[in-house]
Scaffold this active site. Structure first.
Site, PDB file in Angstrom:
ATOM      1  NE  ARG A 110      -3.973   0.162   2.055  1.00 48.96           N
ATOM      2  CZ  ARG A 110      -4.950   0.489   2.901  1.00 48.96           C
ATOM      3  NH1 ARG A 110      -5.055  -0.122   4.068  1.00 48.96           N
ATOM      4  NH2 ARG A 110      -5.812   1.429   2.596  1.00 48.96           N
TER       5      ARG A 110
ATOM      6  CD  GLN B  78     -14.626   7.266   6.005  1.00 51.33           C
ATOM      7  OE1 GLN B  78     -15.127   6.272   6.544  1.00 51.33           O
ATOM      8  NE2 GLN B  78     -15.148   7.822   4.931  1.00 51.33           N
ATOM      9  CG  ASN B  79      -9.242   8.434   1.533  1.00 44.21           C
ATOM     10  OD1 ASN B  79     -10.026   7.513   1.749  1.00 44.21           O
ATOM     11  ND2 ASN B  79      -9.483   9.395   0.655  1.00 44.21           N
TER      12      ASN B  79
ATOM     13  CG  HIS C 113     -10.371   5.108   9.294  1.00 50.04           C
ATOM     14  ND1 HIS C 113     -11.261   4.871   8.267  1.00 50.04           N
ATOM     15  CD2 HIS C 113     -11.117   5.261  10.410  1.00 50.04           C
ATOM     16  CE1 HIS C 113     -12.489   4.834   8.759  1.00 50.04           C
ATOM     17  NE2 HIS C 113     -12.440   5.075  10.053  1.00 50.04           N
TER      18      HIS C 113
ATOM     19  CB  CYS D 234       5.270   2.197  23.888  1.00 46.85           C
ATOM     20  SG  CYS D 234       6.606   3.095  23.148  1.00 46.85           S
TER      21      CYS D 234
ATOM     22  CB  CYS E 171       9.266  -0.127  24.538  1.00 47.09           C
ATOM     23  SG  CYS E 171       8.156  -0.600  23.203  1.00 47.09           S
TER      24      CYS E 171
ATOM     25  N   GLY F 261     -16.888  10.904  -1.847  1.00 45.29           N
ATOM     26  CA  GLY F 261     -16.247   9.618  -2.112  1.00 45.29           C
ATOM     27  C   GLY F 261     -16.231   8.650  -0.957  1.00 45.29           C
TER      28      GLY F 261
ATOM     29  CB  SER G 195     -19.769   3.370   0.974  1.00 45.87           C
ATOM     30  OG  SER G 195     -18.922   2.929   2.033  1.00 45.87           O
TER      31      SER G 195
ATOM     32  CG  ASN H 271     -24.541   4.625  -6.623  1.00 43.49           C
ATOM     33  OD1 ASN H 271     -25.626   5.176  -6.796  1.00 43.49           O
ATOM     34  ND2 ASN H 271     -24.413   3.376  -6.208  1.00 43.49           N
TER      35      ASN H 271
HETATM   36  P1  OAD Z   1     -15.804   2.618   0.071  1.00 42.63           P
HETATM   37  O1  OAD Z   1     -15.093   1.774  -0.918  1.00 42.63           O
HETATM   38  O2  OAD Z   1     -16.718   1.978   1.082  1.00 42.63           O
HETATM   39  O3  OAD Z   1     -16.702   3.703  -0.684  1.00 42.63           O
HETATM   40  C1  OAD Z   1     -16.140   4.436  -1.742  1.00 42.63           C
HETATM   41  C2  OAD Z   1     -17.185   5.471  -2.177  1.00 42.63           C
HETATM   42  O4  OAD Z   1     -16.628   6.255  -3.229  1.00 42.63           O
HETATM   43  C3  OAD Z   1     -18.466   4.816  -2.745  1.00 42.63           C
HETATM   44  O5  OAD Z   1     -19.582   5.540  -2.247  1.00 42.63           O
HETATM   45  C4  OAD Z   1     -18.301   5.007  -4.260  1.00 42.63           C
HETATM   46  O6  OAD Z   1     -19.574   5.170  -4.907  1.00 42.63           O
HETATM   47  C5  OAD Z   1     -17.524   6.294  -4.318  1.00 42.63           C
HETATM   48  N1  OAD Z   1     -16.687   6.485  -5.517  1.00 42.63           N
HETATM   49  C6  OAD Z   1     -15.960   5.560  -6.175  1.00 42.63           C
HETATM   50  N2  OAD Z   1     -15.276   6.150  -7.187  1.00 42.63           N
HETATM   51  C7  OAD Z   1     -15.561   7.496  -7.128  1.00 42.63           C
HETATM   52  C8  OAD Z   1     -15.163   8.639  -7.871  1.00 42.63           C
HETATM   53  N3  OAD Z   1     -14.309   8.537  -8.893  1.00 42.63           N
HETATM   54  N4  OAD Z   1     -15.662   9.844  -7.524  1.00 42.63           N
HETATM   55  C9  OAD Z   1     -16.530   9.983  -6.487  1.00 42.63           C
HETATM   56  N5  OAD Z   1     -16.955   8.926  -5.726  1.00 42.63           N
HETATM   57  C10 OAD Z   1     -16.468   7.708  -6.053  1.00 42.63           C
HETATM   58  O7  OAD Z   1     -14.682   3.468   0.825  1.00 42.63           O
HETATM   59  P2  OAD Z   1     -14.851   4.326   2.136  1.00 42.63           P
HETATM   60  O8  OAD Z   1     -16.237   4.881   2.282  1.00 42.63           O
HETATM   61  O9  OAD Z   1     -13.735   5.303   2.185  1.00 42.63           O
HETATM   62  O10 OAD Z   1     -11.695   1.631   7.083  1.00 42.63           O
HETATM   63  O11 OAD Z   1     -14.594   3.227   3.284  1.00 42.63           O
HETATM   64  C11 OAD Z   1     -14.559   3.688   4.636  1.00 42.63           C
HETATM   65  C12 OAD Z   1     -13.672   2.773   5.423  1.00 42.63           C
HETATM   66  O12 OAD Z   1     -14.027   1.395   5.194  1.00 42.63           O
HETATM   67  C13 OAD Z   1     -12.202   2.846   5.059  1.00 42.63           C
HETATM   68  O13 OAD Z   1     -11.571   3.944   5.654  1.00 42.63           O
HETATM   69  C14 OAD Z   1     -11.700   1.534   5.646  1.00 42.63           C
HETATM   70  C15 OAD Z   1     -12.822   0.614   5.197  1.00 42.63           C
HETATM   71  O14 OAD Z   1     -13.065  -0.394   6.123  1.00 42.63           O
HETATM   72  C16 OAD Z   1     -10.504   1.290   7.728  1.00 42.63           C
HETATM   73  O15 OAD Z   1      -9.510   0.980   7.102  1.00 42.63           O
HETATM   74  C17 OAD Z   1     -10.572   1.347   9.229  1.00 42.63           C
END
Ligand code: OAD
Length: 250
Positions: free
Chosen positions: A56, A86-87, A104, A129, A148, A188, A190, A215
């Protein structure tokens, strides 16, 4: 200056080449979640987890900020912009964003495996720690904590770990945006993972609020901008900047 709060998820960075979590190109496809991004997995197989995060780290280092990241940075010309993302990538910072809260965690930061942030500690149970450091290279197995001797790990929230999210900080910004007639932008995500997802309901009190997504979910009285972040955010930024009076030069 009025304040804009931007809450973002993987959809903000996907056009830079970083896969989303739940799309067809889901990040987890070639790795089972429970094998790599989960608290117990760390104590079962640290080398596998470090190999996954090395992948990553290198993927993100090879990506560039896209037009959406740059549009958010451009808003700083006339607004106080705060990002809650969240990124774990650093594309917002590399686009020039000055205030970024990584809910996150961050790929370019490492912490001791016994760090106090990690709620459900294993190994030497009660020992904690505080060592954390920024990294320029992926963490290797054998990279030890300077304080540590614990193994260093990504400063990322694994599944099954608590998310260090300050509700006071969030509610402070809700009042600020509300009072200043500022703006809240959700882009961006869900909105499936909590507590991060609570931001959308917290900021529902403010007047000017948008959801940008290919979406978009229908959320009560949010303005939905259906489309790619790299197309919709520059348009929204241009509109907000055009409507905002020039900032008086100090
Ligand atoms: P998701 O993969 O759940 O959602 C991605 C969102 O982006 C969806 O609503 C897509 O429709 C939208 N999307 C995709 N391509 C796009 C684009 N080009 N332009 C605009 N929107 C677009 O990812 P997250 O919501 O970020 O947690 O997921 C949240 C968390 O779930 C992450 O931080 C991670 C995961 O578990 C941890 O790692 C703790």
């Amino acid at each position: 200056m009025r304040t804009i709060v931007v809450f973002s998820g993987a959809g903000l960075s996907t056009e830079s080449g970083i896969p989303t979590f739940r799309g067809k190109d889901g990040l987890w496809e070639n790795h089972r979640v429970e094998d790599v991004a989960e608290h117990e997995a760390w104590w079962k197989d640290k080398e596998l987890v470090l190999r996954f995060y090395k992948e990553r780290f290198e993927k993100i280092a090879a990506c560039e900020p896209n037009a959406a990241h740059k549009a958010i940075a451009k808003l700083q010309e006339k607004f106080h912009v705060v990002n809650f993302t969240q990124n774990i990538d650093d594309l917002l910072e590399r686009a020039g964003c000055e205030n970024v809260v990584h809910i996150h965690g961050r790929i370019n930061c490492a912490k001791c495996e016994h760090h106090r942030d990690i709620s459900n500690l294993d190994g030497d149970n009660n020992f904690t720690c505080n060592y954390k450091t920024v990294i320029k290279e992926p963490i290797q197995f054998g990279d030890k904590c300077k304080w540590c001797e614990g193994q260093m790990r990504p400063d990322v929230v694994f599944f099954g770990e608590a998310v260090p999210l300050s509700y006071d900080l969030i509610s402070g910004y809700v009042s600020t945006v509300k009072y200043q007639n500022g703006v809240f932008i959700c882009v961006g995500t869900s909105i499936q993972v909590y507590p991060a997802g609570y931001l959308v309901s917290f900021f529902s009190q403010v007047k000017n609020k948008y959801i940008v997504d290919i979406n978009p979910q229908r959320v009560a009285d949010y303005t939905l901008l259906k489309g790619k972040a790299s197309e919709e955010l520059p348009k929204l930024a241009e509109q907000l900047l055009a409507e905002e009076p020039e900032v008086a030069q100090e």
